[in-house]
Design an enzyme around this catalytic site. Sequence first.
Site, PDB file in Angstrom:
ATOM      1  CG  HIS A  58      -0.534  -5.702  13.098  1.00 61.54           C
ATOM      2  ND1 HIS A  58       0.212  -6.629  12.311  1.00 61.54           N
ATOM      3  CD2 HIS A  58      -1.552  -6.666  13.533  1.00 61.54           C
ATOM      4  CE1 HIS A  58      -0.305  -8.064  12.470  1.00 61.54           C
ATOM      5  NE2 HIS A  58      -1.428  -7.875  13.140  1.00 61.54           N
ATOM      6  CG  ASP A 133       4.328  -5.589   8.275  1.00 59.80           C
ATOM      7  OD1 ASP A 133       4.966  -4.704   7.788  1.00 59.80           O
ATOM      8  OD2 ASP A 133       3.979  -5.825   9.433  1.00 59.80           O
ATOM      9  CG  HIS A 171       8.596  -3.593   9.540  1.00 65.29           C
ATOM     10  ND1 HIS A 171       8.702  -3.296  10.922  1.00 65.29           N
ATOM     11  CD2 HIS A 171       7.384  -3.978   9.475  1.00 65.29           C
ATOM     12  CE1 HIS A 171       7.727  -3.390  11.402  1.00 65.29           C
ATOM     13  NE2 HIS A 171       6.716  -3.812  10.441  1.00 65.29           N
TER      14      HIS A 171
END
Length: 256
Positions: A58, A133, A171
Amino acid sequence: MDAQIKTFLCRSDNIGVLIRDPGTGACAAIDVPEAGPVLRALEETGWRLTDILVTHRHGDHIAGIEEVKVQTGARVTAPRKAGDAIPAVDRTVGEGDTVRVGDLVAQVWETPGHCNDHITYWFEDAKIVCAGDTLFTLGCGRVLEGPPEVLWRSLERFADLPDETQVFSGHDYVLSNGKFALAADPDNEALRARVAEAETARRDGLFLIPSTLGQERRTNPFLRSGTSELAKGVNLPAGSSSEKVFVTLRSWKDRF
């Protein structure tokens, strides 16, 4: 085996991570969301980047790879299943492979669910897992490719890691994850304390990454999918399968 770690924010909520072997001086960046923060972290520490370890394809994890490679000459290791979606790759890896950062050795796990090419790096001796993630503090990744059961099977792989394992995720979603976790698991006192800690950290300009597997087992609703409390939280009967509870939780979180 000890490792030196530097964490910092990239973009708005990505987490940059540098892992250094103090014995050899070898240093890896876990993903490169953008070049500037990574290069500044290297300048601040005086570390020399030798490797870039990519978790998945990503854009918010790979956007700065080419610039950082030009500046540092670092070798880029990426998921084999990402094909040519990641730039400047020197080596591709998959399930069962290992990577070295000096004397630090990481096992490569394929952990699909967020996306099909996602991999995790498990530095067993250093007790560090770079989960990208897949697993977040108080949460897990959104399912973008494949059924949610695939992500559940990926998360199950973390279950056998020691409590003291440090979890570096991609994140900082801790406060939003905490809000959902409290809705799903409202009587969890350890979770309430963890969310209060996250709120204090945010006020101080900090973030709760890394977490530990022990903390996540006590507070992360997705890792607690096998408990009666979480079955109750999603209105399923006690004794419902962990997978069914997880799938229901993940669907609720998508709408939360």
